[in-house]
Design an enzyme around this catalytic site. Structure first.
Site, PDB file in Angstrom:
ATOM      1  N   LYS A 233      11.040   1.294  10.480  1.00  0.00           N
ATOM      2  CA  LYS A 233      10.133   2.339   9.997  1.00  0.00           C
ATOM      3  C   LYS A 233       9.404   2.972  11.173  1.00  0.00           C
ATOM      4  O   LYS A 233       8.680   2.297  11.909  1.00  0.00           O
ATOM      5  CB  LYS A 233       9.132   1.738   9.015  1.00  0.00           C
ATOM      6  CG  LYS A 233       8.050   2.699   8.533  1.00  0.00           C
ATOM      7  CD  LYS A 233       7.032   1.969   7.653  1.00  0.00           C
ATOM      8  CE  LYS A 233       5.818   2.837   7.355  1.00  0.00           C
ATOM      9  NZ  LYS A 233       4.776   2.102   6.602  1.00  0.00           N
ATOM     10  N   ASP A 238       0.054   7.653   9.910  1.00  0.00           N
ATOM     11  CA  ASP A 238       0.054   7.744   8.452  1.00  0.00           C
ATOM     12  C   ASP A 238      -1.344   8.063   7.948  1.00  0.00           C
ATOM     13  O   ASP A 238      -2.218   7.199   7.914  1.00  0.00           O
ATOM     14  CB  ASP A 238       0.551   6.426   7.849  1.00  0.00           C
ATOM     15  CG  ASP A 238       0.602   6.472   6.331  1.00  0.00           C
ATOM     16  OD1 ASP A 238       0.576   7.587   5.773  1.00  0.00           O
ATOM     17  OD2 ASP A 238       0.677   5.391   5.722  1.00  0.00           O
ATOM     18  N   LYS A 245      -5.892   8.277   2.993  1.00  0.00           N
ATOM     19  CA  LYS A 245      -6.499   6.968   3.225  1.00  0.00           C
ATOM     20  C   LYS A 245      -7.988   7.126   3.537  1.00  0.00           C
ATOM     21  O   LYS A 245      -8.388   8.098   4.176  1.00  0.00           O
ATOM     22  CB  LYS A 245      -5.843   6.274   4.432  1.00  0.00           C
ATOM     23  CG  LYS A 245      -4.416   5.847   4.267  1.00  0.00           C
ATOM     24  CD  LYS A 245      -3.910   5.242   5.570  1.00  0.00           C
ATOM     25  CE  LYS A 245      -2.442   4.817   5.480  1.00  0.00           C
ATOM     26  NZ  LYS A 245      -2.285   3.597   4.670  1.00  0.00           N
ATOM     27  N   ASP A 256       1.803   2.259  12.581  1.00  0.00           N
ATOM     28  CA  ASP A 256       2.698   2.306  11.431  1.00  0.00           C
ATOM     29  C   ASP A 256       4.147   2.541  11.832  1.00  0.00           C
ATOM     30  O   ASP A 256       5.018   2.600  10.967  1.00  0.00           O
ATOM     31  CB  ASP A 256       2.233   3.369  10.432  1.00  0.00           C
ATOM     32  CG  ASP A 256       2.544   2.988   8.992  1.00  0.00           C
ATOM     33  OD1 ASP A 256       2.759   1.787   8.726  1.00  0.00           O
ATOM     34  OD2 ASP A 256       2.574   3.886   8.134  1.00  0.00           O
ATOM     35  N   ASP A 315       0.935   7.726  -0.183  1.00  0.00           N
ATOM     36  CA  ASP A 315       0.681   6.739   0.868  1.00  0.00           C
ATOM     37  C   ASP A 315       1.713   5.612   0.853  1.00  0.00           C
ATOM     38  O   ASP A 315       1.682   4.738   1.700  1.00  0.00           O
ATOM     39  CB  ASP A 315      -0.737   6.170   0.711  1.00  0.00           C
ATOM     40  CG  ASP A 315      -1.202   5.403   1.935  1.00  0.00           C
ATOM     41  OD1 ASP A 315      -0.637   5.627   3.026  1.00  0.00           O
ATOM     42  OD2 ASP A 315      -2.121   4.578   1.806  1.00  0.00           O
ATOM     43  N   GLU A 317       4.824   5.922   1.612  1.00  0.00           N
ATOM     44  CA  GLU A 317       5.878   6.768   2.194  1.00  0.00           C
ATOM     45  C   GLU A 317       6.913   5.993   2.974  1.00  0.00           C
ATOM     46  O   GLU A 317       8.047   6.457   3.149  1.00  0.00           O
ATOM     47  CB  GLU A 317       5.242   7.832   3.099  1.00  0.00           C
ATOM     48  CG  GLU A 317       4.944   7.416   4.523  1.00  0.00           C
ATOM     49  CD  GLU A 317       3.940   6.258   4.646  1.00  0.00           C
ATOM     50  OE1 GLU A 317       4.024   5.509   5.633  1.00  0.00           O
ATOM     51  OE2 GLU A 317       3.079   6.109   3.767  1.00  0.00           O
ATOM     52  N   ARG A 319       8.644   3.281   2.378  1.00  0.00           N
ATOM     53  CA  ARG A 319       9.845   2.904   1.635  1.00  0.00           C
ATOM     54  C   ARG A 319      10.737   4.114   1.359  1.00  0.00           C
ATOM     55  O   ARG A 319      11.942   3.970   1.188  1.00  0.00           O
ATOM     56  CB  ARG A 319       9.460   2.183   0.346  1.00  0.00           C
ATOM     57  CG  ARG A 319       8.740   3.028  -0.683  1.00  0.00           C
ATOM     58  CD  ARG A 319       7.960   2.178  -1.670  1.00  0.00           C
ATOM     59  NE  ARG A 319       6.810   1.554  -1.031  1.00  0.00           N
ATOM     60  CZ  ARG A 319       6.004   0.682  -1.636  1.00  0.00           C
ATOM     61  NH1 ARG A 319       6.235   0.331  -2.887  1.00  0.00           N
ATOM     62  NH2 ARG A 319       4.984   0.147  -0.988  1.00  0.00           N
TER      63      ARG A 319
END
Length: 466
Positions: A233, A238, A245, A256, A315, A317, A319
């Site tokens: 990933k 993010d 967030k 992230d 949020d 995202e 996956r």
């Protein structure tokens, strides 16, 4: 003293000092082997071999002759790693040769910890490494392999620690390209709207709101042997998207892309070691930003595989971008497929920051991973792909829900989501890592850290039958 990288062992030679690693249980018997002068000196300083305790032994003129480091009790050693490395920066900057009573696995762990204790990160132009204690490669360790592992871990940590302003999708691409060039790997990149034309719609949907174009990095190395594909990933920052967030949760989101950083580090270990494999690394590199073109809660997206996904939280995202990458990976029918991602807060709630869960249907793979994890002391824990929770990720309006309501079993439902995009006879394991050390620990300063890569590096030769 000859200049040596902080992450390399030093050559032996004139002026090398003795370094003794002594446990509480063996202190008395070790003292019996020492001279009266050493025994008297340690007695007068109150040395008790407590974990991390250091005693410097002078000669009659006061010059340093040797050092003794406490290795604590068996309980101390079970509760913490890298005791030797934890003492490195407290030692005078000399060259040392280790004397110990360690088994081979424990010795390798301590020697690696010493190398990793040389790590520090500071934003800005690189500066010369600080002068610090150096270690001669101990007899009985594979010094070359430990240096390969340390160098790869440094690469991973640097990527995670770099502020997002300096490491977006383009800079992550440059780092991967540099790695590919160094080892003669091929790399292709799919950018921006081309993601749509190449049927990678979820990666495009997540990254399209940013003015830093989303992309898929695809690195290949090796022409023969089993097929090993690593997916990481690469969300370089993010914000949470339109489901923004809160500030406290956004503060660490430069990390992230920790999954991407970790698979790149693992790829570096594999290529530097010359494994006879067909290695592929896939990294969806995006920034999850906020703009008028951002995906919205309630949107239904169609994935590369054809499965539809209701976006119930922008949020969740990670996956999404991984789903397209995993579907692409399976089209090549790899023998083993590894996915690494800083995916869920639920994993941290369940196991804390130090123990990443992993998920697999393959019991033999799981057993090999757990055995390697214990051997090299790179903690992992298997969690279940619990079939009864499948209904939690099926919203009715679409095939899948990216953020099931209720908040229960969040790491498991995320893994089940990803599992829907894996097909064929591929052995698959997903790692839900944290990628960050929240408090300083021996050989692991506060900041980015690789998780699971060393365990995989130890396990994969058996998994791939190399």
């Amino acid at each position: 003293m000859t200049t040596v990288s902080p992450y390399s062992f030093a050559p032996d030679g004139h002026g090398t000092k003795e370094l003794h690693l002594v446990a509480v249980e063996t202190l008395d018997s070790w003292l019996e082997t020492q001279s009266r002068r050493v025994r008297n000196w340690l007695s007068s300083t109150g040395f008790a071999a407590k974990s991390g305790e250091i005693a410097l032994i002078p000669d009659p003129d006061g010059a340093l002759v040797s050092a003794v480091i406490g290795h604590g009790t068996a309980r101390d050693r079970a509760r913490a790693r890298f005791h030797l490395g934890g003492s490195r920066r407290a030692l005078p900057p000399a060259r040392y040769k280790l004397h110990h009573a360690l088994d081979p696995d424990a010795l390798a762990e301590e020697a690696l910890g010493w190398l990793l204790a040389g790590y520090s990160y500071r934003a800005g132009p690189p500066s010369p490494p600080a002068d610090m204690a150096k270690l001669v490669a101990p007899d009985g360790v594979d010094a070359a392999q430990l240096q390969i592992i340390a160098a790869a871990e440094v690469f991973t940590r640097d990527l995670i620690n770099t502020p997002a302003a300096s490491l977006g999708p383009e800079e992550l691409e440059s780092a991967a390209m540099g790695l590919a060039t160094r080892f003669g790997a091929d790399m292709s990149v799919t950018y921006g709207d081309d993601l749509l034309y190449q049927n990678l719609p979820l990666i495009h949907a997540v990254g399209r709101a940013s003015d830093r174009a989303p992309r898929l990095l695809d690195m290949r190395w090796g022409q023969t042997g089993p097929k090993l594909t690593l997916v990481g990933k690469g969300v370089c920052f993010d914000t949470g998207g339109l489901n923004l967030k809160p500030g406290a949760s956004m503060g660490l989101m430069k990390k992230d892309m920790g999954g991407a950083a970790t698979v790149l580090g693992l790829a570096q270990m594999i290529m530097a070691s010359g494994w006879p494999v067909q290695l592929r690394v896939l990294i969806p590199a995006v920034e999850n930003a906020v703009s008028g073109s951002a995906m919205r809660p309630g949107d239904v997206l169609t994935s590369r595989k054809g499965l539809t996904i209701e976006v119930n939280n922008t949020d969740a995202e990670g996956r999404l971008v991984l789903a397209d990458a995993l579907a692409l990976a399976c089209e090549d029918a790899p023998d083993t497929l590894i996915c690494m991602a800083t995916l869920t807060g639920a994993a941290r709630a369940a196991l804390g920051p130090d123990v990443p869960p992993f998920y697999t249907h393959d019991s033999a793979l799981a057993q090999t991973l757990m055995s390697a994890s214990a051997r090299v002391r790179d903690p992992l824990w298997q969690m279940p792909l619990h079939p009864a929770y499948q209904a939690m990720i099926e919203p009715g309006i679409a095939d899948l829900d990216n953020a099931p309501a209720g908040g229960m079993a969040g790491s498991i439902t995320a893994a089940l989501f990803l599992d829907r995009f894996v097909e064929g006879k591929t052995r698959f394991a997903h790692f839900d890592i944290y990628g960050y050390q929240p408090k300083p620990a021996p050989a692991r300063p506060k900041g980015g850290v690789g998780q699971g890569a060393r365990a995989l590096f130890a396990a994969l030769p058996d998994v791939l039958d190399l």
